[in-house]
Design an enzyme around this catalytic site. Sequence first.
Site, PDB file in Angstrom:
ATOM      1  N   LYS A 249      42.845  39.931  37.981  1.00  0.00           N
ATOM      2  CA  LYS A 249      43.154  40.394  36.625  1.00  0.00           C
ATOM      3  C   LYS A 249      44.669  40.368  36.435  1.00  0.00           C
ATOM      4  CE  LYS A 249      42.220  44.325  33.512  1.00  0.00           C
ATOM      5  NZ  LYS A 249      41.600  45.672  33.396  1.00  0.00           N
TER       6      LYS A 249
ATOM      7  N   SER B 263      38.191  46.159  29.660  1.00  0.00           N
ATOM      8  CA  SER B 263      39.303  45.259  29.478  1.00  0.00           C
ATOM      9  C   SER B 263      39.360  44.101  30.472  1.00  0.00           C
ATOM     10  CB  SER B 263      40.613  46.052  29.582  1.00  0.00           C
ATOM     11  OG  SER B 263      40.776  46.569  30.889  1.00  0.00           O
TER      12      SER B 263
ATOM     13  N   SER C 102      36.458  49.694  32.473  1.00  0.00           N
ATOM     14  CA  SER C 102      36.876  48.294  32.356  1.00  0.00           C
ATOM     15  C   SER C 102      36.399  47.340  33.445  1.00  0.00           C
ATOM     16  CB  SER C 102      38.395  48.207  32.280  1.00  0.00           C
ATOM     17  OG  SER C 102      38.805  48.482  30.970  1.00  0.00           O
TER      18      SER C 102
HETATM   19  N1  GLN Z   1      37.760  50.648  26.974  1.00  0.00           N
HETATM   20  C1  GLN Z   1      38.539  51.749  27.478  1.00  0.00           C
HETATM   21  C2  GLN Z   1      39.867  51.781  26.767  1.00  0.00           C
HETATM   22  O1  GLN Z   1      40.010  51.033  25.872  1.00  0.00           O
HETATM   23  C3  GLN Z   1      38.724  51.625  28.961  1.00  0.00           C
HETATM   24  C4  GLN Z   1      39.734  50.629  29.337  1.00  0.00           C
HETATM   25  C5  GLN Z   1      39.902  50.523  30.811  1.00  0.00           C
HETATM   26  O2  GLN Z   1      39.078  50.980  31.595  1.00  0.00           O
HETATM   27  N2  GLN Z   1      41.023  49.939  31.197  1.00  0.00           N
HETATM   28  O3  GLN Z   1      40.739  52.531  27.062  1.00  0.00           O
END
Ligand code: GLN
Length: 489
Positions: A81, A156, A180
């Site tokens: 990532k 994400s 995420s």
């Molecule tokens: N979807 C969640 C957010 O927007 C989690 C994101 C994540 O785990 N990095 O914060």
Amino acid sequence: MAAELIFKPVTELAGLLEAGKVSSVELVQAFAARTTAVDGRVKAFNSRDEAGALALARAADERRAQGQARGPLDGIPIGMKDVIAVEGQPLTCSSKMLANYVSPYDATATLKLKAAGAIPWGRLNMDEFAMGSSTENSAFGPTANPWDLSRVPGGSSGGSAAAVAAGEAPISLGSDTGGSIRQPAALCGIVGLKPTYGLVSRYGLAAFASSLDQIGTFAHTVEDAALVLGAIAGHDAHDSTSFETAIPDYRTELKKRPGPWRLGVPKEFFGAGLDPEVAGSVKQAIEFYRKSGCEIREVSMPFTSEYAVAAYYIIATAECSSNLARYDGVRYGHRSKDATNAIDLYFKSRAEGFGEEVKRRIILGTYVLSSGYYDAYYLRAQKVRTLIRDEFMRVFQECDALLSPTTPTAAFKIGEKAADPLSMYLSDIYTIGVNLAGLPGISIPCGFTANKLPIGLQIIGQPFRETDLLAIAHRYEQAHAWHTQHPSL
Ligand code: GLN
């Protein structure tokens, strides 16, 4: 040969390497060819360095020829990532702010993978600074779900999930702050493991919300996830929140625990907003565990289900507003070209460098931390967080682990929720509590919708009991074939 390699689990690829049936160079070539063929449509990668990967593959082949192979990950490519540092490679966080930034050092997880012989293979797309649930917040454009290119892969870590699902990398790393890893794994039909907070060092992971962020793995199988976890876990002096605990050989240990287990099912996780097809598949998975001798207990977690999302969006935004203060146009990243003085430079660099969602979070976070509102929002959210952790610990007194859907729906259409942040935030409703409580969680494939979109089962474990979590997941995987199905691209 190449076509047969791209969906094989690492445990099998390692066997082929060991037996001399394939070389690491051939492996890298196979994934590179696949990526060239499909990534114009999937768009999982922000960048990749094929020549660099081939050089590392040659070194791995050399080691093996001399009887010095370093273990099952030696010579295996792994997608990264674009928020985890690899020395000499871009680290963009899918933000304009860092579009030209090259990392001068390796994250601890990267160093450990390199020591195991794994080959960092490409920088994977994500929501900007890991804020989002669909990978649409990337400054470089969205990634598509390999099962249906008109849909999101989740986020994400959408690029990390899509790359594995599409056969562009056999395994990958992601980060999970509120879901995420688990959410995109569910939406892409693969395994996604978020370890206990503190098990994997965050050193070299660009910070979003430091008390929640955790690096974890994407894989085709639970055993592969265990293998990678074993390589990256462990105490690190560079991360003061990393925990000193013995790291077992997860891969062999998970097979020594046949159960049966006491598994809790939080009844509130099956309420309004849950898609019936998702509910159906998850309930069948629960039935499977019941039939295989596990004790299934309905538990109640009203507090978590009611308040986790609200508490998260105060705590995560507060921490992000502080963490992202470092991008000031002076020390890192984008610097505005038409600033007239220092203050102007901060304002313009940040205005130009950050995308809309990141700005929204910084503004919200600054607000909840500001004097007068701190007690009403931030402090209160921290108290709620403690109560959520207490609620998990209470149910863990009578359960070894919990079962739930990973997400309320299967993959949604690109653009469907982009204009409605709140409905986007709700796609993490089942995953966020796990981060607030610092627990390990895994998503494994448990079915498909009628439209052939993957569905994920979430298993939530007790702190630092990854071995049990993996064993429970493995038990299901052994008896089902969802993970052997792949998208046709
Ligand atoms: N979807 C969640 C957010 O927007 C989690 C994101 C994540 O785990 N990095 O914060």
